[in-house]
Design a protein around this motif. Structure first.
Motif, PDB file in Angstrom:
ATOM      1  N   ARG A  58    -121.974  17.933  72.088  1.00  0.00           N
ATOM      2  CA  ARG A  58    -122.298  18.604  73.340  1.00  0.00           C
ATOM      3  C   ARG A  58    -122.441  20.121  73.175  1.00  0.00           C
ATOM      4  NH1 ARG A  58    -117.358  20.406  75.737  1.00  0.00           N
ATOM      5  NH2 ARG A  58    -115.492  19.702  74.611  1.00  0.00           N
ATOM      6  N   GLY A  60    -124.099  23.685  72.759  1.00  0.00           N
ATOM      7  CA  GLY A  60    -125.337  24.349  73.124  1.00  0.00           C
ATOM      8  C   GLY A  60    -125.896  25.145  71.958  1.00  0.00           C
ATOM      9  N   ASP A  63    -123.850  28.310  71.106  1.00  0.00           N
ATOM     10  CA  ASP A  63    -122.606  28.029  70.386  1.00  0.00           C
ATOM     11  C   ASP A  63    -122.884  27.640  68.936  1.00  0.00           C
ATOM     12  OD1 ASP A  63    -121.203  28.578  72.654  1.00  0.00           O
ATOM     13  OD2 ASP A  63    -120.823  26.482  73.190  1.00  0.00           O
ATOM     14  N   THR A 165    -116.812  34.727  70.595  1.00  0.00           N
ATOM     15  CA  THR A 165    -115.962  33.833  71.387  1.00  0.00           C
ATOM     16  C   THR A 165    -115.950  34.215  72.856  1.00  0.00           C
ATOM     17  OG1 THR A 165    -114.013  35.167  70.805  1.00  0.00           O
ATOM     18  CG2 THR A 165    -114.447  33.216  69.463  1.00  0.00           C
ATOM     19  N   ALA A 168    -118.967  32.491  74.330  1.00  0.00           N
ATOM     20  CA  ALA A 168    -119.119  31.064  74.028  1.00  0.00           C
ATOM     21  C   ALA A 168    -118.997  30.209  75.279  1.00  0.00           C
ATOM     22  CB  ALA A 168    -118.065  30.631  73.008  1.00  0.00           C
ATOM     23  N   THR A 169    -119.667  29.076  75.249  1.00  0.00           N
ATOM     24  CA  THR A 169    -119.535  28.080  76.313  1.00  0.00           C
ATOM     25  C   THR A 169    -118.398  27.119  76.001  1.00  0.00           C
ATOM     26  OG1 THR A 169    -121.920  28.197  76.743  1.00  0.00           O
ATOM     27  CG2 THR A 169    -120.733  26.271  77.601  1.00  0.00           C
ATOM     28  N   SER A 170    -118.254  26.746  74.736  1.00  0.00           N
ATOM     29  CA  SER A 170    -117.201  25.840  74.297  1.00  0.00           C
ATOM     30  C   SER A 170    -116.604  26.356  72.998  1.00  0.00           C
ATOM     31  CB  SER A 170    -117.753  24.425  74.097  1.00  0.00           C
ATOM     32  OG  SER A 170    -116.806  23.600  73.447  1.00  0.00           O
ATOM     33  N   SER A 173    -116.692  23.782  70.170  1.00  0.00           N
ATOM     34  CA  SER A 173    -118.030  23.593  69.605  1.00  0.00           C
ATOM     35  C   SER A 173    -118.346  24.690  68.603  1.00  0.00           C
ATOM     36  CB  SER A 173    -119.084  23.583  70.722  1.00  0.00           C
ATOM     37  OG  SER A 173    -118.917  22.466  71.558  1.00  0.00           O
ATOM     38  N   SER A 240    -109.827  34.679  71.605  1.00  0.00           N
ATOM     39  CA  SER A 240    -110.585  34.902  72.831  1.00  0.00           C
ATOM     40  C   SER A 240    -109.727  35.577  73.893  1.00  0.00           C
ATOM     41  CB  SER A 240    -111.117  33.565  73.370  1.00  0.00           C
ATOM     42  OG  SER A 240    -110.063  32.761  73.870  1.00  0.00           O
ATOM     43  N   LEU A 300    -114.540  32.679  78.838  1.00  0.00           N
ATOM     44  CA  LEU A 300    -114.353  31.244  78.596  1.00  0.00           C
ATOM     45  C   LEU A 300    -112.974  30.791  79.020  1.00  0.00           C
ATOM     46  CD1 LEU A 300    -115.427  28.635  77.353  1.00  0.00           C
ATOM     47  CD2 LEU A 300    -114.498  29.378  75.190  1.00  0.00           C
ATOM     48  N   GLU A 303    -109.774  25.195  77.010  1.00  0.00           N
ATOM     49  CA  GLU A 303    -110.097  23.763  77.099  1.00  0.00           C
ATOM     50  C   GLU A 303    -108.835  22.933  76.888  1.00  0.00           C
ATOM     51  OE1 GLU A 303    -113.133  22.976  74.262  1.00  0.00           O
ATOM     52  OE2 GLU A 303    -114.652  24.033  75.419  1.00  0.00           O
TER      53      GLU A 303
END
Length: 303
Positions: A58, A60, A63, A165, A168-170, A173, A240, A300, A303
């Protein structure tokens, strides 16, 4: 999460990262007697890449690009570090690699931004601690030059990671992409520079590697699963939430951890001067957090 708690959680995460990284010096030093540095890097990062590969499904494009750039930088960090480790003592290698704490604030100065006074003081304490902890006699050698190149590369890596970082989206990832990039780079290096060409040499080559890899599977499993997949993920998450300067000071404790684990793992003695160095390093870590200025929260969420 409140900003202060967010920063403290990031600092604690980087402290754990640093302690575990301290164990990798004696672990890799033990392996260099039977394996080439790039083979050690390949097995370590290939195992971690397999574990983290689901997070690439997943990812992007942004990333993936960030992970590939960070992975390329990280590959050169580790090649220089392990090549140098094979040619010098683990303490001396840790000392020179620890000089990366100077690279991050230097990059900021070159960009027109002076580091905070507390960071300058912390860096002075950290460098004094590194010197007291790991100083030994002997002329400068090729292993020292490789360790210095590793320090420079790692300083650039820390600074680039701070930027990447935040955008970043994830995080996982990005981490999976950079670890996979290191594994791919090391595989290409092995094929181009180390793999034998004749049929008999190839058979002997793989027989030797297979037998010795099975013999040291615990070392490789620890390096791949714990010190790479888990710890680089934790490093990405923790950094991050902190600045590159703060991260650099936290990483300065790594040679102290390496000296302690080197004593129990390899029998390398920690002298009174070494204990003084460890105290100075810890002092630098504490000073780095005094009267720290707040900074914008990362883009971000965890997670």
């Amino acid at each position: 999460m409140p900003l202060q708690n967010r920063r403290l959680s990031g600092i604690f995460a980087l402290l754990v990262v640093t302690l575990v990284w301290g164990t990798t010096f004696p672990a890799m030093k033990a392996l260099t007697a039977n394996f080439t540095p790039v083979w050690i890097i390949f097995v370590r990062f290939a195992m971690a890449a397999v574990l983290l590969s689901p997070f690439l499904l997943r990812a992007g494009r942004g990333d993936l690009r960030s992970g590939m750039l960070l992975g390329l930088l990280l590959f050169f960090c580790f090649v220089a570090q392990v090549e140098g480790l094979a040619l010098t003592s683990s303490n001396r290698n840790a000392f020179i690699c620890g000089l990366n704490v100077l690279v991050v604030p230097l990059l900021g100065v070159l960009g027109g931004r002076l580091p905070e006074k507390r960071i300058v003081l912390a860096l002075v304490l950290a460098i004094a601690g590194l010197t007291a902890l790991c100083w030994d006699s002997g002329s400068w050698g090729r292993g020292d030059t490789l360790a210095l190149f590793s320090a420079l590369s790692f300083g650039v890596y820390v600074k680039v990671m701070e930027v990447r970082t935040q955008a970043a989206t994830s995080l996982l990832s990005v981490t999976a992409a950079q670890i996979g990039t290191v594994a791919l780079c090391s595989a290409l290096w092995l094929l181009l520079r180390e793999a034998p060409r004749g049929p008999e040499d190839i058979a002997n080559y793989w027989t030797y590697l297979g037998q010795h890899t099975a013999r040291y599977w615990i070392n490789f499993a620890y390096l791949g699963v714990v010190a790479t997949a888990a710890i680089i993920s934790l490093q990405t998450w923790g950094q991050s939430r902190t600045t590159a300067n703060e991260a650099a000071v936290m990483y300065s404790f790594e040679p102290g951890a390496a000296a302690v684990f080197g004593f129990f793992w390899l029998g390398e003695a920690l002298t009174g001067r070494g204990w003084l160095g460890a105290v100075l390093l810890i002092s630098g870590m504490i000073v780095s957090q005094w009267n720290s200025e707040s900074r914008p929260a990362g883009a971000l969420a965890p997670e």
